[in-house]
Design a protein around this motif. Sequence first.
Motif, PDB file in Angstrom:
ATOM      1  N   ASP A   1      43.285  39.204  41.597  1.00  0.00           N
ATOM      2  CA  ASP A   1      42.129  38.657  42.303  1.00  0.00           C
ATOM      3  C   ASP A   1      41.074  38.162  41.322  1.00  0.00           C
ATOM      4  OD1 ASP A   1      42.809  39.404  45.146  1.00  0.00           O
ATOM      5  OD2 ASP A   1      43.006  41.340  44.137  1.00  0.00           O
ATOM      6  N   ILE A   2      40.978  38.866  40.208  1.00  0.00           N
ATOM      7  CA  ILE A   2      39.967  38.547  39.192  1.00  0.00           C
ATOM      8  C   ILE A   2      40.639  38.655  37.829  1.00  0.00           C
ATOM      9  CG2 ILE A   2      37.710  39.187  38.226  1.00  0.00           C
ATOM     10  CD1 ILE A   2      36.980  40.501  40.857  1.00  0.00           C
TER      11      ILE A   2
ATOM     12  N   LEU B   1      46.913  28.584  40.770  1.00  0.00           N
ATOM     13  CA  LEU B   1      45.827  29.556  40.832  1.00  0.00           C
ATOM     14  C   LEU B   1      44.555  28.860  41.315  1.00  0.00           C
ATOM     15  CD1 LEU B   1      46.528  31.270  37.381  1.00  0.00           C
ATOM     16  CD2 LEU B   1      46.993  32.230  39.651  1.00  0.00           C
TER      17      LEU B   1
ATOM     18  N   TYR C   1      41.374  29.538  41.350  1.00  0.00           N
ATOM     19  CA  TYR C   1      40.280  30.377  40.847  1.00  0.00           C
ATOM     20  C   TYR C   1      39.010  29.560  40.643  1.00  0.00           C
ATOM     21  CZ  TYR C   1      43.528  34.194  39.453  1.00  0.00           C
ATOM     22  OH  TYR C   1      44.442  35.221  39.409  1.00  0.00           O
TER      23      TYR C   1
ATOM     24  N   LEU D   1      45.080  26.236  35.498  1.00  0.00           N
ATOM     25  CA  LEU D   1      45.074  26.763  36.867  1.00  0.00           C
ATOM     26  C   LEU D   1      46.070  26.048  37.777  1.00  0.00           C
ATOM     27  CD1 LEU D   1      41.237  27.361  37.387  1.00  0.00           C
ATOM     28  CD2 LEU D   1      42.996  28.967  36.634  1.00  0.00           C
TER      29      LEU D   1
ATOM     30  N   ASP E   1      33.927  34.332  45.737  1.00  0.00           N
ATOM     31  CA  ASP E   1      32.744  33.831  45.030  1.00  0.00           C
ATOM     32  C   ASP E   1      31.478  34.042  45.868  1.00  0.00           C
ATOM     33  OD1 ASP E   1      31.091  32.697  43.186  1.00  0.00           O
ATOM     34  OD2 ASP E   1      31.772  30.631  43.520  1.00  0.00           O
TER      35      ASP E   1
ATOM     36  N   LEU F   1      37.355  34.778  36.009  1.00  0.00           N
ATOM     37  CA  LEU F   1      37.987  33.929  37.028  1.00  0.00           C
ATOM     38  C   LEU F   1      38.200  34.757  38.280  1.00  0.00           C
ATOM     39  CD1 LEU F   1      40.878  32.611  34.713  1.00  0.00           C
ATOM     40  CD2 LEU F   1      38.561  31.672  34.945  1.00  0.00           C
ATOM     41  N   PHE F   2      38.078  34.135  39.438  1.00  0.00           N
ATOM     42  CA  PHE F   2      38.356  34.888  40.666  1.00  0.00           C
ATOM     43  C   PHE F   2      38.763  33.953  41.783  1.00  0.00           C
ATOM     44  CE2 PHE F   2      33.902  35.003  39.323  1.00  0.00           C
ATOM     45  CZ  PHE F   2      33.344  34.055  40.161  1.00  0.00           C
ATOM     46  N   ARG F   3      39.478  34.523  42.716  1.00  0.00           N
ATOM     47  CA  ARG F   3      39.901  33.743  43.869  1.00  0.00           C
ATOM     48  C   ARG F   3      38.675  33.131  44.539  1.00  0.00           C
ATOM     49  NH1 ARG F   3      41.566  36.081  47.951  1.00  0.00           N
ATOM     50  NH2 ARG F   3      41.315  38.278  47.420  1.00  0.00           N
ATOM     51  N   ARG F   4      38.826  31.893  44.944  1.00  0.00           N
ATOM     52  CA  ARG F   4      37.708  31.108  45.482  1.00  0.00           C
ATOM     53  C   ARG F   4      36.926  31.871  46.552  1.00  0.00           C
ATOM     54  NH1 ARG F   4      36.236  25.887  45.139  1.00  0.00           N
ATOM     55  NH2 ARG F   4      37.868  25.697  43.576  1.00  0.00           N
TER      56      ARG F   4
END
Lengths: 417, 417, 417, 417
Positions: free
Chosen positions: D261-262, D101, D103, D96, D286, D280-283
């Motif tokens: 984004d994911i 990234l 994520y 990452l 969540d 995985l996804f952008r913080r």
Amino acid sequence: MTVIDDVACLESEVRVYSRSWPDIFTRASGDRIHAADGSVYLDFFMGAGALNYGHANPLLKAPLIDYLTADGIVHSLDMMTEAKSDFLRSFQELVLRPRHLDYKVQFTGPTGTNAVEAALKLARKVTGRETVVAFTRSFHGVSLGALAVTANADKRAGAGVPLDHVLRIPYDGFGQHGVSGLDLLDDLIRDTGSGISLPAAVIVETVQGEGGVNIAGAEWLQRLAAMCSKWDILLVVDDIQAGCGRTGGFFSFEDAGILPDIVCLSKSISGYGLPMALTLFRRELDVWNPGEHNGTFRGSNPAFVTATAALRTYWSDEVLHKEVVAKGELVSDYLTAVCSRYPGVVHRGRGLFWGVEFAEPGLARRVSAAAYEDGLLVETSGPDDEVVKLLPSLLISPADLRAGLRILGGAIDRTMA
Amino acid sequence: MTVIDDVACLESEVRVYSRSWPDIFTRASGDRIHAADGSVYLDFFMGAGALNYGHANPLLKAPLIDYLTADGIVHSLDMMTEAKSDFLRSFQELVLRPRHLDYKVQFTGPTGTNAVEAALKLARKVTGRETVVAFTRSFHGVSLGALAVTANADKRAGAGVPLDHVLRIPYDGFGQHGVSGLDLLDDLIRDTGSGISLPAAVIVETVQGEGGVNIAGAEWLQRLAAMCSKWDILLVVDDIQAGCGRTGGFFSFEDAGILPDIVCLSKSISGYGLPMALTLFRRELDVWNPGEHNGTFRGSNPAFVTATAALRTYWSDEVLHKEVVAKGELVSDYLTAVCSRYPGVVHRGRGLFWGVEFAEPGLARRVSAAAYEDGLLVETSGPDDEVVKLLPSLLISPADLRAGLRILGGAIDRTMA
Amino acid sequence: MTVIDDVACLESEVRVYSRSWPDIFTRASGDRIHAADGSVYLDFFMGAGALNYGHANPLLKAPLIDYLTADGIVHSLDMMTEAKSDFLRSFQELVLRPRHLDYKVQFTGPTGTNAVEAALKLARKVTGRETVVAFTRSFHGVSLGALAVTANADKRAGAGVPLDHVLRIPYDGFGQHGVSGLDLLDDLIRDTGSGISLPAAVIVETVQGEGGVNIAGAEWLQRLAAMCSKWDILLVVDDIQAGCGRTGGFFSFEDAGILPDIVCLSKSISGYGLPMALTLFRRELDVWNPGEHNGTFRGSNPAFVTATAALRTYWSDEVLHKEVVAKGELVSDYLTAVCSRYPGVVHRGRGLFWGVEFAEPGLARRVSAAAYEDGLLVETSGPDDEVVKLLPSLLISPADLRAGLRILGGAIDRTMA
Amino acid sequence: MTVIDDVACLESEVRVYSRSWPDIFTRASGDRIHAADGSVYLDFFMGAGALNYGHANPLLKAPLIDYLTADGIVHSLDMMTEAKSDFLRSFQELVLRPRHLDYKVQFTGPTGTNAVEAALKLARKVTGRETVVAFTRSFHGVSLGALAVTANADKRAGAGVPLDHVLRIPYDGFGQHGVSGLDLLDDLIRDTGSGISLPAAVIVETVQGEGGVNIAGAEWLQRLAAMCSKWDILLVVDDIQAGCGRTGGFFSFEDAGILPDIVCLSKSISGYGLPMALTLFRRELDVWNPGEHNGTFRGSNPAFVTATAALRTYWSDEVLHKEVVAKGELVSDYLTAVCSRYPGVVHRGRGLFWGVEFAEPGLARRVSAAAYEDGLLVETSGPDDEVVKLLPSLLISPADLRAGLRILGGAIDRTMA
């Protein structure tokens, strides 16, 4: 017969009544309907409840013909017209205000199924929820939204796609095991692990006409209304067949003393058999955007004219209400006597909305056919056509009522013999 | 204004036209409609296409009043009546046979949306498939089955539940990028890895009235019909607004020379603005079980009476067809001149079905409002109400047609100034 | 604590157990699990039922390490391998044949939810029907097909789309009103006007672990099985948590003497905590096309190796079955004594699958937290986390079992004090 | 053959590869897999992309055996463990952070389909919308949520219920007519009358493995990403087959310079063929509640151990990335030469992800069978199995790569002869 077959071949196989009653009908007035071959029938079918004031009621016919003659507006979508304005004021004055109902009126497309579609949309919009509770044996129409809450298997099979977003609950008295639908509903809603999300609405008929003339008790309706209120679920009464005086009062739910959030009316609201439908709802539920639900024929003025005349003629006082109750007792007495003669034959009803149920398959249809031979039109209902349904005009004379019952009684005797 | 507001507070916020045209309308005949305050309007709205033969057409009114006066049957569900029989024979003789159409006739609930619901059910039943292809900008009604194939976002949002089982494809001319909907459809069907299952049907309007008067070209329709035939997909033409002579021929698809499997008619089929709807289909598709699709008002005899009169009066020869084409050219010429004066204003149409599109948001509504001030009723359509839609009576005199166009032209000039 | 927080910020908020037990765990054997800070816990959670034979069972570990050391195939999709072949033969010989079960074995993706997805697909394919009956308080997984039959409201809310094609029925003992789910189901299926179409399948857990350790009685299961047989509905037993010896027998439904059509296994089937899942079904239901349901990890050979070892070690005779029953009685005696001390605290269970329910909200979580402080891992379940769930290893020594129960008893005493 | 048939009768008909390759496989290392009868095959199938670092890679095997030997925790749901912590730190540090990234990591059930289910749920929750855009020829898994976005007709038919809430758009290069999916999507989203509501997300594979090795161009991906960003639609890259170095970089979308984004990962993320999956996804996306998506095997520690070893061994520098690109050129050169010999045979690929498409039906399967006879495992893909798919280990030696290509070339020559 050749005549009807010749024409019938142009019409779809979907037709029903022209099979049961293979006449070509020509004219009708009051309680009687005439066929091209000269036959005359006493009509206990009455447009499946769309002709509560009889055929061609002269008190409605006169203003209708006057209106048409004077080029009164026929079609106007939802423009405001004099005819609509008159209807709205009469409905407010004669129906809503005396019953302390602060309802807004929505003119939907002029069919019961459309009034139901509008009711369900509004309930979902107001609550932001999707599920609607509907009951076993219910009938609310056959367009897809209304069909989803309708119970009949044959009708549902016609959809061709799944019918979703509905929680099905036993109606008052449903089934062999005596499961309480309201107990069930209460348990399902209380428990967050039940798998059921909070419904938007409950849609209910106080008397299930198509489902076999099943009658919800007043206490059952009161408990249902209390549960809806408690859980913030909208209560929709589909009064399309049971309303407009069929059970005595203008609305069928008056006897139970409940206050629905939304009410659907159609069938006899125009009084003259003309297409018309209304969806009523508590003022604060009127969250519609302009045009969010529409339809070309949502303002059919000839129907407004006869509807207004019907309200003014029959709902300015309590006379009709009392007569319906009295005539209902006459029916009850007669059917009690008939049914006592045969095991497996029971009757039930409210006002002038009655059913005779035959335990043995096929009997009800044979009774209906026998009555037709003797000059009486009565239809069957119930999922297996196991109930003969009586829907005489509310204005029928006691003499004609007795005449029809005698024909029916004779048909039962003959069939059971 | 006070008067209408006083009544309007009884009616739901869902109303639309009573806002645009805040009059109380009283009577109407031919091309003109009268309000309670004495105003008279030239009507280019004509019941959104439900009054193709004008208001209170005397040639239809006379038999209607005669029928009612003689206590002709008003309401009969799907019993066979003399009025229905007459209609069926006339429809067969004057509409179907001359066009070599071997269609069965289904009398659905008397609204366009109900005719569409029946068409989709039948298509799904015949094919055993679920998906229906529908086009961008389409309008087919607002009951849930018809709403699923309708494109308008506001209308769809009213559903409150997901609207499924539909494959959406660009209509002829849709979009900024010129994507061919038929190329797309062909690719999606050919490839077993496309993610799309074989559709049951395609439902299409030849002219999209509510969607902004978008017109499918004859070649486009022919290719669509050929694709349906090739892939064994049923072709449903929703001719509710474009049919009954609006584009010239009785059916709007005649010019393209295609043969739909199923056709929906409503709006002007009764001729007099009375609720009526038909679903037509090829004889071999008539797989309905009796009663599988029903509805209380599926046999409204006054509408049959006026429908029969309209067919006999206007569809026994080619006169009306030719007149519509001729008057359409008159409209075209006038609009060409008007639109040439302003960038961002375009017109299009077929027969007497025309639209004037304004690129700048809000202009079409302002034009409509200005025309109303000058005594002309014209509505807007399109997803953003960007199109002024002209639906004059098919019987309008050239003088009145020109008068209406002049008012419209003046309204445009004033608005664009 | 800083250490775990530091790492936790990389992981999604969806995590659960790392919040209840904020340690970094390092190694585990038998009934004990160790944390990085030197703490040791007795484990009555056991991977939520995935570790029925304890952590790092040496009898399974040895063949696993041998297999990996020898470069036995690890990943093979659904190719046939020696490890798979050995498992199939052992499963046939030790599990299916002695129980007279003529099941085919499907290796689905190695998770319980995938085994359920396969079961539902197969049931729908075999029957051509869509609806599946599922029970209140059920848990079957969270992929969309399995989630639709899962009851928990929070889990369902995660779907983001409607969860359809499911008929929800009260489980044995559900609700305050004592509505019989099986009476209800019987009534709904019998009546063609119930609004319910014939289901494809019923999916049921004999003990609802996530739903609060609710136990279906043998008679209830027998009646359910008889109804399924009568109406030709497939009976799916989700034995993911209750199977593999947790209730005594290999399958949890053996005691009731019923024969499911389809069985889902996962969790402890590998024996070593490795991902593995099976869907079993009667041979004649095997209508799958090749590859119709697939998944990359449907053949995880290390899991086959330990699964085979587990079967051979523990299911060649009746010893484990009897021990589980005996240890279950020990748990029952202890919990009876504890619960008798407090109103509003009840226990229930089968084999080594027990729950202690606390009527007062929040208590069960506090008991779980108190037990953790004293060195015991026990989780909560039920829609409101109102039940402490005990899932000790089936191999636990009576001494350790008593030790764990004493910690739990102390935690209850402290919490209730 | 008798041996495999004997065992196969215990396993469901759903099996696939054991039919194409009717051996009983026993052990495997590096690029070669051994069968019980002594046969040895060069493996260009490699677990359908789950074995990017070869079979039984000794650099991963050693820490795995050490971990198991030391009783490292095997199963822990979503408790924090040392093995998980090590993986998270390595993933952060080596994958990452260098790619900028930010994520969060969700450990879903250890299958690709589960990672996709989680991605779609999250996208719907974040946006409050239902529709997901998916592409023709896509494959995302077979649990119902993932299956809805999967395109393959056979797989979809297995659902037994409608698969909804998906807008299907042509992938880059799809179809005979060259319809631009992105033009289409742009038009559908822009127009409020398109019938399409704003999607929650787009899910896309940069290379469609199961769909026939179709490759999205960098510009196409960039335009897609820009459209998602413009319309506030979440971009989900399913990197299950194309990720983990298969196309060169760790993520397949790196070359296009887009930021999803994911992201869904599975297959080769554990490195050793053990079940494991990540979403995985952008913080800031969540928004999960604890436990809102769960699963018993969402923390399989042996897989974390090998995953960590794989990251540290192969992703600390650019060596592997460059080697994959170099070996990809070798494949490209070889296939260019082969395909030039035959009309109707084309190849395409990125990194070590290649496909050879045969226009004539059935040829690809015959080539695959011929290669098997000569000791090479290669599978077919595409809706009609029209593409031979090459997925050799990323670590394969140039000599073995050439050897495999020669076998494939020979099989093609023989088949086309």
